[in-house]
Scaffold this active site. Structure first.
Site, PDB file in Angstrom:
ATOM      1  N   TRP A   1      -1.489  -6.909  -6.481  1.00  0.00           N
ATOM      2  CA  TRP A   1      -1.782  -5.965  -7.565  1.00  0.00           C
ATOM      3  C   TRP A   1      -0.556  -5.152  -7.984  1.00  0.00           C
ATOM      4  O   TRP A   1      -0.364  -4.875  -9.167  1.00  0.00           O
ATOM      5  CB  TRP A   1      -2.950  -5.044  -7.194  1.00  0.00           C
ATOM      6  CG  TRP A   1      -3.304  -4.129  -8.327  1.00  0.00           C
ATOM      7  CD1 TRP A   1      -3.385  -2.769  -8.283  1.00  0.00           C
ATOM      8  CD2 TRP A   1      -3.625  -4.496  -9.699  1.00  0.00           C
ATOM      9  NE1 TRP A   1      -3.723  -2.262  -9.520  1.00  0.00           N
ATOM     10  CE2 TRP A   1      -3.873  -3.303 -10.401  1.00  0.00           C
ATOM     11  CE3 TRP A   1      -3.700  -5.706 -10.382  1.00  0.00           C
ATOM     12  CZ2 TRP A   1      -4.213  -3.290 -11.760  1.00  0.00           C
ATOM     13  CZ3 TRP A   1      -4.026  -5.686 -11.741  1.00  0.00           C
ATOM     14  CH2 TRP A   1      -4.283  -4.494 -12.407  1.00  0.00           C
TER      15      TRP A   1
ATOM     16  N   HIS B   1       0.830  -1.205   0.000  1.00  0.00           N
ATOM     17  CA  HIS B   1       0.000   0.000   0.000  1.00  0.00           C
ATOM     18  C   HIS B   1       0.870   1.262   0.000  1.00  0.00           C
ATOM     19  O   HIS B   1       0.496   2.279  -0.579  1.00  0.00           O
ATOM     20  CB  HIS B   1      -0.925   0.001   1.228  1.00  0.00           C
ATOM     21  CG  HIS B   1      -1.995  -1.048   1.152  1.00  0.00           C
ATOM     22  ND1 HIS B   1      -3.336  -0.749   1.020  1.00  0.00           N
ATOM     23  CD2 HIS B   1      -1.918  -2.392   1.137  1.00  0.00           C
ATOM     24  CE1 HIS B   1      -4.032  -1.875   0.957  1.00  0.00           C
ATOM     25  NE2 HIS B   1      -3.191  -2.891   1.024  1.00  0.00           N
TER      26      HIS B   1
ATOM     27  N   GLU C   1       3.329  -4.110 -12.149  1.00  0.00           N
ATOM     28  CA  GLU C   1       4.746  -3.962 -12.492  1.00  0.00           C
ATOM     29  C   GLU C   1       5.105  -4.919 -13.634  1.00  0.00           C
ATOM     30  O   GLU C   1       5.797  -4.544 -14.580  1.00  0.00           O
ATOM     31  CB  GLU C   1       5.615  -4.210 -11.245  1.00  0.00           C
ATOM     32  CG  GLU C   1       5.468  -3.081 -10.219  1.00  0.00           C
ATOM     33  CD  GLU C   1       5.948  -3.428  -8.803  1.00  0.00           C
ATOM     34  OE1 GLU C   1       6.565  -4.495  -8.612  1.00  0.00           O
ATOM     35  OE2 GLU C   1       5.703  -2.617  -7.879  1.00  0.00           O
TER      36      GLU C   1
ATOM     37  N   GLN D   1      12.600  -5.175  -6.888  1.00  0.00           N
ATOM     38  CA  GLN D   1      11.845  -5.962  -7.876  1.00  0.00           C
ATOM     39  C   GLN D   1      11.799  -5.310  -9.255  1.00  0.00           C
ATOM     40  O   GLN D   1      11.888  -5.990 -10.277  1.00  0.00           O
ATOM     41  CB  GLN D   1      10.420  -6.203  -7.364  1.00  0.00           C
ATOM     42  CG  GLN D   1       9.555  -6.982  -8.331  1.00  0.00           C
ATOM     43  CD  GLN D   1       8.363  -7.632  -7.654  1.00  0.00           C
ATOM     44  OE1 GLN D   1       8.522  -8.470  -6.790  1.00  0.00           O
ATOM     45  NE2 GLN D   1       7.177  -7.240  -8.061  1.00  0.00           N
TER      46      GLN D   1
ATOM     47  N   HIS E   1       2.534 -14.091  -7.124  1.00  0.00           N
ATOM     48  CA  HIS E   1       1.295 -14.360  -6.390  1.00  0.00           C
ATOM     49  C   HIS E   1       0.162 -13.468  -6.908  1.00  0.00           C
ATOM     50  O   HIS E   1      -0.963 -13.584  -6.445  1.00  0.00           O
ATOM     51  CB  HIS E   1       1.529 -14.139  -4.900  1.00  0.00           C
ATOM     52  CG  HIS E   1       1.784 -12.693  -4.520  1.00  0.00           C
ATOM     53  ND1 HIS E   1       2.611 -11.857  -5.230  1.00  0.00           N
ATOM     54  CD2 HIS E   1       1.303 -11.936  -3.504  1.00  0.00           C
ATOM     55  CE1 HIS E   1       2.632 -10.661  -4.664  1.00  0.00           C
ATOM     56  NE2 HIS E   1       1.852 -10.684  -3.612  1.00  0.00           N
TER      57      HIS E   1
HETATM   58  C1  UDX Z   1      -0.695  -6.776  -0.662  1.00  0.00           C
HETATM   59  C2  UDX Z   1      -1.657  -7.835  -1.193  1.00  0.00           C
HETATM   60  O1  UDX Z   1      -1.200  -9.116  -0.962  1.00  0.00           O
HETATM   61  C3  UDX Z   1      -1.978  -7.607  -2.615  1.00  0.00           C
HETATM   62  O2  UDX Z   1      -2.776  -8.655  -3.120  1.00  0.00           O
HETATM   63  C4  UDX Z   1      -2.662  -6.298  -2.742  1.00  0.00           C
HETATM   64  O3  UDX Z   1      -3.020  -6.070  -4.078  1.00  0.00           O
HETATM   65  C5  UDX Z   1      -1.721  -5.206  -2.211  1.00  0.00           C
HETATM   66  O4  UDX Z   1      -1.305  -5.506  -0.890  1.00  0.00           O
HETATM   67  P1  UDX Z   1       1.758  -7.769  -1.399  1.00  0.00           P
HETATM   68  O5  UDX Z   1       1.305  -9.145  -1.089  1.00  0.00           O
HETATM   69  O6  UDX Z   1       2.957  -7.306  -0.745  1.00  0.00           O
HETATM   70  O7  UDX Z   1       0.582  -6.698  -1.243  1.00  0.00           O
HETATM   71  O8  UDX Z   1       1.989  -7.792  -2.987  1.00  0.00           O
HETATM   72  P2  UDX Z   1       2.161  -6.665  -4.074  1.00  0.00           P
HETATM   73  O9  UDX Z   1       0.926  -5.880  -4.237  1.00  0.00           O
HETATM   74  O10 UDX Z   1       2.658  -7.338  -5.262  1.00  0.00           O
HETATM   75  O11 UDX Z   1       3.276  -5.674  -3.491  1.00  0.00           O
HETATM   76  C6  UDX Z   1       4.586  -6.061  -3.241  1.00  0.00           C
HETATM   77  C7  UDX Z   1       5.517  -4.905  -3.522  1.00  0.00           C
HETATM   78  O12 UDX Z   1       6.790  -5.236  -2.966  1.00  0.00           O
HETATM   79  C8  UDX Z   1       5.721  -4.649  -5.009  1.00  0.00           C
HETATM   80  O13 UDX Z   1       5.687  -3.259  -5.263  1.00  0.00           O
HETATM   81  C9  UDX Z   1       7.103  -5.218  -5.300  1.00  0.00           C
HETATM   82  O14 UDX Z   1       7.824  -4.500  -6.279  1.00  0.00           O
HETATM   83  C10 UDX Z   1       7.791  -5.087  -3.964  1.00  0.00           C
HETATM   84  N1  UDX Z   1       8.824  -6.122  -3.784  1.00  0.00           N
HETATM   85  C11 UDX Z   1       8.483  -7.439  -3.647  1.00  0.00           C
HETATM   86  C12 UDX Z   1      10.127  -5.741  -3.777  1.00  0.00           C
HETATM   87  O15 UDX Z   1      10.453  -4.557  -3.942  1.00  0.00           O
HETATM   88  N2  UDX Z   1      11.070  -6.686  -3.581  1.00  0.00           N
HETATM   89  C13 UDX Z   1      10.805  -7.997  -3.427  1.00  0.00           C
HETATM   90  O16 UDX Z   1      11.747  -8.761  -3.251  1.00  0.00           O
HETATM   91  C14 UDX Z   1       9.454  -8.384  -3.450  1.00  0.00           C
END
Ligand code: UDX
Length: 459
Positions: free
Chosen positions: A357, A23, A362, A339, A354
């Site tokens: 969003w 978020h 991305e 990422q 997974h």
């Molecule tokens: C959560 C929910 O799980 C997701 O479904 C919802 O849409 C938003 O909140 P999360 O599970 O962390 O988020 O997944 P995601 O929305 O993909 O966000 C992860 C963020 O962490 C991405 O911006 C990604 O770039 C970042 N990330 C992830 C990194 O910078 N490094 C990593 O090694 C892994």
């Protein structure tokens, strides 16, 4: 586009995310975009997160409020519900205090862009005389589902296929897990959090969605037709350097709640052929079972391809014994990475995700074909769109409720990287990637929406 108030103060926008990685990232990037339009922007973080992470100096200022758990954050709360209740009571007062303090320090705020996971924030904006704008971090399709629940058109749990205005036909397994999952432990805490995003919403000045209009135009049109306020797409919230295929030399693009691994994974990627590496990540929250981790490990080995797999420190013990050492010649396990740097690298040919969003956006924005292995929340629906609507990847089939076997993992990766459909998937990925870039370029759909936001909310 400089906007000033009657006293000559620059328009000052406060950005209040729900305190979680998925978020904070998009709202912070949105703040950076606004700052590039010469507006004053401030990210409002919790005291705990601010004290426990190193923030990079950048164009967005940082201020703090209290969530009532200053020394432990969400993990210190007895339950999620207890956390969000306390965040509401303590956060409301400390946010009000912060707005007063900014006024007395000569930096008055004019607009509160708030995460609708915290719907009480709009009452604080009202009490303080600020405009309020809801910033939705999930796609419009998912927001539409929760709107249908809010308006009583869907009864939870959903057990049959649904046909709903603004959406394609959906099976229960395509829907956000909280709408179908009858798990009594998860639902009482989380379903209201998602559905209550629509509480108060009609009183906001605008609804912003971190998505691209062209990706889900029917969903956007439907949402706009239901609400008495403008609904705007402002994504992707990916820095433009990445959209121009440039990995910036100082690649700290966000606010990392996890410490990036020191393994030189970008140098390692430099040594690999274009489109040859599988990147695997399950985001910041998902926790796989040891059995599921094992299946993914065996599937990865069976592909015979190079890989980078993000396994957060708290998950490392679930890896099969000696996995990292035994596969060192062709794979890296890192505890956290930048990422966007990995996705933007030419060697990355497939993103196993997974379907959180942010990760999905991305992947789309950087044109990387995906394999969706959704876990919960909005992820099944995002994976459905990846496979059937945008056609930029495939969704792994599950055995039982949500278990993906190693052979299925291998099949999906091969289908996306070398299979019959891989050419078409890559073509679609390239098309959406261009569209994502165009949307935030001068005159694109998101660029126009951002300018309308500034025009309407900063006047
Ligand atoms: C959560 C929910 O799980 C997701 O479904 C919802 O849409 C938003 O909140 P999360 O599970 O962390 O988020 O997944 P995601 O929305 O993909 O966000 C992860 C963020 O962490 C991405 O911006 C990604 O770039 C970042 N990330 C992830 C990194 O910078 N490094 C990593 O090694 C892994």
């Amino acid at each position: 586009m400089e906007q000033k108030d009657v006293n000559g103060n620059k328009c000052h926008i406060l950005l209040l995310p729900c305190p979680a990685q998925g978020h904070i990232n998009p709202i912070l990037q949105f703040g950076k975009r606004l700052a590039s339009h010469n507006l004053l922007t401030t990210l409002v973080n919790t005291r705990f997160l601010s004290n426990s992470t190193k923030s990079e100096p950048g164009p967005v200022n940082i201020e703090c409020i209290s969530d009532g758990f200053d020394s432990g954050g969400m993990n210190a709360a007895p339950s999620r519900r207890a956390y969000f209740d306390r965040l509401e009571s303590v956060g409301s007062e400390t946010l009000f205090g912060l707005i007063e303090s900014l006024r007395s320090r000569g930096r008055p705020a004019h607009v509160l862009v708030y995460d609708p996971f915290l719907p009480w924030a709009m009452n604080v904006a009202e009490r303080s005389g600020l405009r309020s704008v809801a910033f939705f971090t999930q796609p419009c399709a998912v927001d539409t589902i929760y709107r249908h629940v809010w308006e009583g058109r869907i009864k939870v749990p959903v057990t049959e296929p649904v046909r709903l205005p603004g959406l394609p036909p959906l099976e229960p397994s395509d829907l956000p897990s909280f709408v179908t999952d009858s798990d009594p432990v998860v639902n009482p805490d989380l379903l209201p959090l998602l559905v209550n995003q629509h509480k108060n919403l009609d009183k906001a000045d605008m609804m912003l969605i971190n998505s691209i209009y062209e990706l889900e135009h029917e969903e956007f049109d439907w949402m706009e037709s239901r609400l008495p306020l403008p609904v705007k797409s402002i994504g992707p919230t990916v820095p433009s350097t990445y959209l121009d295929n440039r990995i910036p030399s100082d690649s700290h693009y966000g606010f990392n709640l996890y410490t990036p691994d020191t393994t030189p994974y970008l140098d390692w990627l430099d040594s690999k052929a274009p489109n040859s590496v599988i990147y695997v990540s399950f985001g910041s929250l998902s926790s796989l079972s040891p059995d599921q981790t094992n299946e993914i490990a065996s599937g990865l080995i069976a592909t015979n391809k190079s890989f980078i797999w993000v396994v957060r420190t708290s998950e490392l013990a679930k890896l099969p014994a000696n996995f990292t050492q035994e596969n060192a010649s062709r794979g890296l396990v890192v505890t956290w990475c930048d990422q966007l740097d990995v996705l933007a690298h030419v060697a990355t040919g497939c993103f196993v995700t997974h379907c959180g969003w942010n990760s999905t956006m991305e992947g789309i924005a950087l044109g990387v074909p995906m394999v969706g292995v959704p876990q919960w929340s909005d992820q099944p629906m995002n994976a459905k769109y990846v496979e059937d609507v945008w056609k930029v990847g495939v969704r792994a089939k599950t055995y039982g409720k949500d278990f993906v076997r190693g052979e299925e993992f291998k099949r999906c990766v091969e289908e996306v990287m070398d299979g019959e459909r891989s050419g078409k998937i890559r073509e679609n990925a390239a098309r959406w990637c261009k569209l994502a870039k165009d949307s935030v370029s001068e005159g694109g759909s998101s660029d126009k929406c951002i300018k309308e936001f500034i025009h309407q909310c900063c006047k």
